[in-house]
Motif scaffolding. Structure first.
Motif, mmCIF file in Angstrom:
data_model
loop_
_atom_site.group_PDB
_atom_site.id
_atom_site.type_symbol
_atom_site.label_atom_id
_atom_site.label_comp_id
_atom_site.label_asym_id
_atom_site.label_seq_id
_atom_site.Cartn_x
_atom_site.Cartn_y
_atom_site.Cartn_z
ATOM 1 N N MET A 1 30.262 31.663 42.850
ATOM 2 C CA MET A 1 30.712 32.443 41.384
ATOM 3 C C MET A 1 32.113 31.815 41.320
ATOM 4 O O MET A 1 32.738 31.299 42.073
ATOM 5 C CB MET A 1 30.994 33.700 42.165
ATOM 6 N N SER A 2 32.464 32.330 40.036
ATOM 7 C CA SER A 2 33.756 32.004 39.595
ATOM 8 C C SER A 2 34.835 32.637 40.505
ATOM 9 O O SER A 2 34.745 33.550 40.828
ATOM 10 C CB SER A 2 34.077 32.450 38.128
ATOM 11 N N ALA A 3 35.971 31.716 40.836
ATOM 12 C CA ALA A 3 37.163 32.333 41.570
ATOM 13 C C ALA A 3 37.772 33.717 41.130
ATOM 14 O O ALA A 3 38.210 34.494 41.933
ATOM 15 C CB ALA A 3 38.069 31.365 41.891
ATOM 16 N N VAL B 1 36.458 36.451 25.902
ATOM 17 C CA VAL B 1 37.903 36.672 26.024
ATOM 18 C C VAL B 1 38.565 36.913 27.417
ATOM 19 O O VAL B 1 39.517 36.139 27.661
ATOM 20 C CB VAL B 1 38.166 37.854 25.159
ATOM 21 N N MET B 2 37.916 37.776 28.120
ATOM 22 C CA MET B 2 38.177 38.047 29.655
ATOM 23 C C MET B 2 38.184 36.595 30.455
ATOM 24 O O MET B 2 38.978 36.555 31.157
ATOM 25 C CB MET B 2 37.391 39.196 30.205
ATOM 26 N N GLU B 3 37.112 36.076 30.364
ATOM 27 C CA GLU B 3 37.053 34.780 31.172
ATOM 28 C C GLU B 3 38.105 33.781 30.781
ATOM 29 O O GLU B 3 38.886 33.294 31.515
ATOM 30 C CB GLU B 3 35.721 34.180 30.721
ATOM 31 N N MET B 4 38.457 33.647 29.387
ATOM 32 C CA MET B 4 39.639 32.815 29.087
ATOM 33 C C MET B 4 41.123 33.420 29.479
ATOM 34 O O MET B 4 41.737 32.603 29.910
ATOM 35 C CB MET B 4 39.361 32.785 27.379
ATOM 36 N N THR B 5 41.203 34.694 29.434
ATOM 37 C CA THR B 5 42.408 35.129 29.854
ATOM 38 C C THR B 5 42.651 35.093 31.396
ATOM 39 O O THR B 5 43.692 34.543 31.881
ATOM 40 C CB THR B 5 42.233 36.661 29.654
ATOM 41 N N LEU B 6 41.703 35.052 32.350
ATOM 42 C CA LEU B 6 41.981 35.004 33.638
ATOM 43 C C LEU B 6 41.755 33.606 34.049
ATOM 44 O O LEU B 6 42.676 32.940 34.783
ATOM 45 C CB LEU B 6 40.773 35.558 34.319
ATOM 46 N N GLU B 7 40.967 32.670 33.301
ATOM 47 C CA GLU B 7 41.383 31.127 33.435
ATOM 48 C C GLU B 7 42.795 30.657 33.106
ATOM 49 O O GLU B 7 43.208 29.836 33.907
ATOM 50 C CB GLU B 7 40.237 30.243 32.824
ATOM 51 N N TYR B 8 43.112 31.359 31.941
ATOM 52 C CA TYR B 8 44.338 30.952 31.573
ATOM 53 C C TYR B 8 45.577 31.281 32.416
ATOM 54 O O TYR B 8 46.453 30.574 32.908
ATOM 55 C CB TYR B 8 44.759 31.353 30.250
ATOM 56 N N GLY C 1 36.817 48.148 25.705
ATOM 57 C CA GLY C 1 37.938 48.941 26.747
ATOM 58 C C GLY C 1 37.503 48.802 28.100
ATOM 59 O O GLY C 1 38.328 48.433 29.098
ATOM 60 N N MET C 2 36.177 49.324 28.469
ATOM 61 C CA MET C 2 35.815 49.452 29.695
ATOM 62 C C MET C 2 35.669 48.168 30.428
ATOM 63 O O MET C 2 35.791 47.900 31.648
ATOM 64 C CB MET C 2 34.588 50.447 29.700
ATOM 65 N N TYR C 3 35.140 47.085 29.581
ATOM 66 C CA TYR C 3 34.803 46.047 30.065
ATOM 67 C C TYR C 3 36.262 45.309 30.643
ATOM 68 O O TYR C 3 36.110 44.454 31.692
ATOM 69 C CB TYR C 3 34.073 44.923 28.965
ATOM 70 N N ILE C 4 37.184 45.345 30.009
ATOM 71 C CA ILE C 4 38.503 44.750 30.480
ATOM 72 C C ILE C 4 38.885 45.186 31.469
ATOM 73 O O ILE C 4 39.141 44.476 32.478
ATOM 74 C CB ILE C 4 39.566 44.989 29.156
ATOM 75 N N GLU D 1 36.355 43.960 34.577
ATOM 76 C CA GLU D 1 36.750 42.777 34.848
ATOM 77 C C GLU D 1 38.095 42.448 35.720
ATOM 78 O O GLU D 1 38.164 41.597 36.479
ATOM 79 C CB GLU D 1 36.887 41.937 33.473
ATOM 80 N N LEU D 2 39.127 43.447 35.312
ATOM 81 C CA LEU D 2 40.262 43.279 36.213
ATOM 82 C C LEU D 2 40.072 43.771 37.434
ATOM 83 O O LEU D 2 40.626 43.152 38.243
ATOM 84 C CB LEU D 2 41.425 43.789 35.468
ATOM 85 N N HIS D 3 39.310 44.972 37.763
ATOM 86 C CA HIS D 3 38.928 45.385 38.951
ATOM 87 C C HIS D 3 38.199 44.108 39.816
ATOM 88 O O HIS D 3 38.508 44.014 41.041
ATOM 89 C CB HIS D 3 38.088 46.603 38.919
ATOM 90 N N ASN D 4 37.397 43.590 39.189
ATOM 91 C CA ASN D 4 36.360 42.625 39.786
ATOM 92 C C ASN D 4 37.164 41.255 40.134
ATOM 93 O O ASN D 4 37.045 40.582 40.944
ATOM 94 C CB ASN D 4 35.342 42.108 38.782
ATOM 95 N N SER D 5 38.390 41.078 39.464
ATOM 96 C CA SER D 5 39.228 40.013 39.807
ATOM 97 C C SER D 5 39.794 40.103 41.168
ATOM 98 O O SER D 5 40.084 39.203 41.983
ATOM 99 C CB SER D 5 40.261 39.704 38.689
ATOM 100 N N GLY D 6 39.943 41.154 41.758
ATOM 101 C CA GLY D 6 40.552 41.480 42.966
ATOM 102 C C GLY D 6 42.147 41.078 42.700
ATOM 103 O O GLY D 6 42.700 41.277 43.867
ATOM 104 N N ALA D 7 42.540 40.751 41.673
ATOM 105 C CA ALA D 7 44.251 40.636 41.589
ATOM 106 C C ALA D 7 44.973 41.671 40.926
ATOM 107 O O ALA D 7 46.302 41.518 40.841
ATOM 108 C CB ALA D 7 44.198 39.267 40.733
ATOM 109 N N LEU D 8 44.456 42.881 40.545
ATOM 110 C CA LEU D 8 45.255 43.827 39.807
ATOM 111 C C LEU D 8 45.926 44.598 40.687
ATOM 112 O O LEU D 8 45.571 45.294 41.712
ATOM 113 C CB LEU D 8 44.088 44.939 39.019
ATOM 114 N N SER D 9 47.406 44.508 40.619
ATOM 115 C CA SER D 9 48.424 45.045 41.385
ATOM 116 C C SER D 9 48.924 46.251 40.704
ATOM 117 O O SER D 9 49.550 47.096 41.491
ATOM 118 C CB SER D 9 49.554 44.077 41.841
ATOM 119 N N ALA D 10 49.116 46.363 39.512
ATOM 120 C CA ALA D 10 49.939 47.392 38.610
ATOM 121 C C ALA D 10 49.154 47.620 37.513
ATOM 122 O O ALA D 10 48.968 46.703 36.709
ATOM 123 C CB ALA D 10 51.305 46.963 38.580
#
Length: 399
Positions: A47-49, A273-280, A319-322, A325-334
């Motif tokens: 899976m994507s990192a 959009v979310m894929e491009m955001t996280l990859e960027y 809005g819910m998808y955004i 996906e940020l939860h799924n990224s494991g990187a959301l701190s704030a």
């Protein structure tokens, strides 16, 4: 249709596993206490990192990105700040969200919830540029409070309040964790300088104060002497823009900021959009993410109780998808949730509809899934065994 892991369960190893312990790598906090022994866990797979949500701590410059374990711990901070704009009522939202059961719903997701209460602000006289000392003092408090929540090991959930609070929340995040990435979900760019702002309202200026590239365009303001830029243009992605002032548009185009307007979302779809955001933002490794979510990013038909509504906004599903996906990224701190105003909106129920949507954004950031979910350890009830039934029948005959 892809299903995620059950809440609280580890994603299984797929191809390889790596664990590194930094024992004795100390960090001394502002109160003088050391922070020792940091672990890194990385699990490989196909899976994507950015989508794995795997446990990971990255130690850089003496500061750490929170591990997935910490994602189940949330610190809630109320910021009843309204002085960054002119419409009364936005300061009521932190209390309204609590009364609507936000903290209880967070606990039902399996979060350990730590309520840091509401900050108390004191009014002080305004200065030139229509920039208030009240706001400057308030966002300084916000910065210190957000820093504390993150250093305590929690995902910081900041309840606004107007969007000027992000001046403090993003700065506080950068104090606690080095080089955070910022995702700004908003109808507006909020990057006017004090010299370009049509209104002078600070809720339309926070990113200008935080951006290194714009510091020569910011006049010297003594009330912000404590603040120094903590972001570069490369650290920010906008999602949902559709009402951008001329000076802001110039900044977006000439300073290299990445943005997705609602037209871009129409063309690409929110998944891309979310894929491009996280990859960027995270091309090679994870970094902590700060989500600053203005409720006016949504279309006014679904979020009417806000001060600067703009037609043509995000749908609820987008809005819910955004958030998911940020939860799924494991990187959301704030997370900032801002600009809900219970006193605004036409028609009965406007405030409740908008508050409920704001809660859904927050809960989705913390793991709520639209497909449904269950708590860790849940078991289906079993019918009585045949042997037990026979025993019960024999006992009834003997009676």
């Amino acid at each position: 249709m892809q299903s995620g892991p059950s809440p609280g369960r580890k994603v299984p190893n797929v191809t390889l596993g790596l664990r590194i312990d930094f024992v004795g790598a100390s960090q001394v906090l502002t109160d003088g206490s050391p922070r020792l022994s940091v672990s890194v866990e990385m699990f490989g797979g196909t899976m994507s990192a950015h989508r794995r949500g795997l446990s990971q701590v990255i130690r850089t410059g003496g500061r750490a990105v929170l591990s997935r374990r910490s994602r189940n711990s949330a610190g809630v901070l109320g910021v009843p700040l309204s002085k960054g704009q002119t419409k009364a009522g936005v300061e009521l939202t932190p209390s309204a969200l609590r009364k609507a059961g936000l903290l209880i719903k967070m606990e039902q997701l399996g979060c350990s919830v730590f309520d840091y209460g509401d900050l108390a602000f004191q009014d002080v006289p305004q200065t030139d540029w229509n920039t208030s000392w009240s706001v400057a003092c308030a966002v300084h408090q916000v910065a210190k409070a957000v820093c504390r929540v993150i250093r305590d090991g929690h995902t910081c959930v900041t309840l606004g309040g107007d969007h000027s609070l992000a001046l403090g929340s993003v700065y506080g995040h950068s104090m606690a964790q080095q080089n955070p990435a910022v995702i700004w979900v908003d109808a507006h760019a909020d990057i006017n300088t004090p010299l370009t702002s049509p209104t002078g309202n600070l809720h339309g200026q926070p990113l200008a104060f935080l951006l290194h590239e714009l510091q020569d365009k910011i006049p010297s303001l003594s009330e912000f002497s404590w603040l120094s830029p903590c972001l570069s243009a490369r650290d920010i992605v906008y999602i949902g823009l559709r009402d951008v002032d001329p000076a802001e548009h110039f900044i977006l185009k000439n300073y290299g900021l990445r943005y997705f307007s609602t037209r871009d979302i129409d063309e690409l779809g929110i998944r891309k959009v979310m894929e491009m955001t996280l990859e960027y933002l995270m091309p090679h490794s994870k970094r902590s993410i700060h989500l600053s979510f203005d409720i006016d990013a949504f279309d006014p038909s679904v979020a009417p109780a806000t001060g600067t509504p703009v037609p043509g906004g995000l749908t609820v599903r987008e809005g819910m998808y955004i958030a998911e996906e940020l939860h799924n990224s494991g990187a959301l701190s704030a997370l900032d949730l801002v600009e809900v105003n219970p006193r605004l909106g036409s028609g009965p129920g406007a405030a409740d509809v908008t508050l409920n949507l704001a809660m859904d954004v927050i809960l989705s950031c913390l793991g709520k899934m639209r497909e449904g979910m269950h708590t860790k350890g849940y078991r289906l009830p079993m019918p009585p065994t045949e042997k037990r039934e026979e025993g019960e029948v024999q006992a009834s005959r003997e009676v």
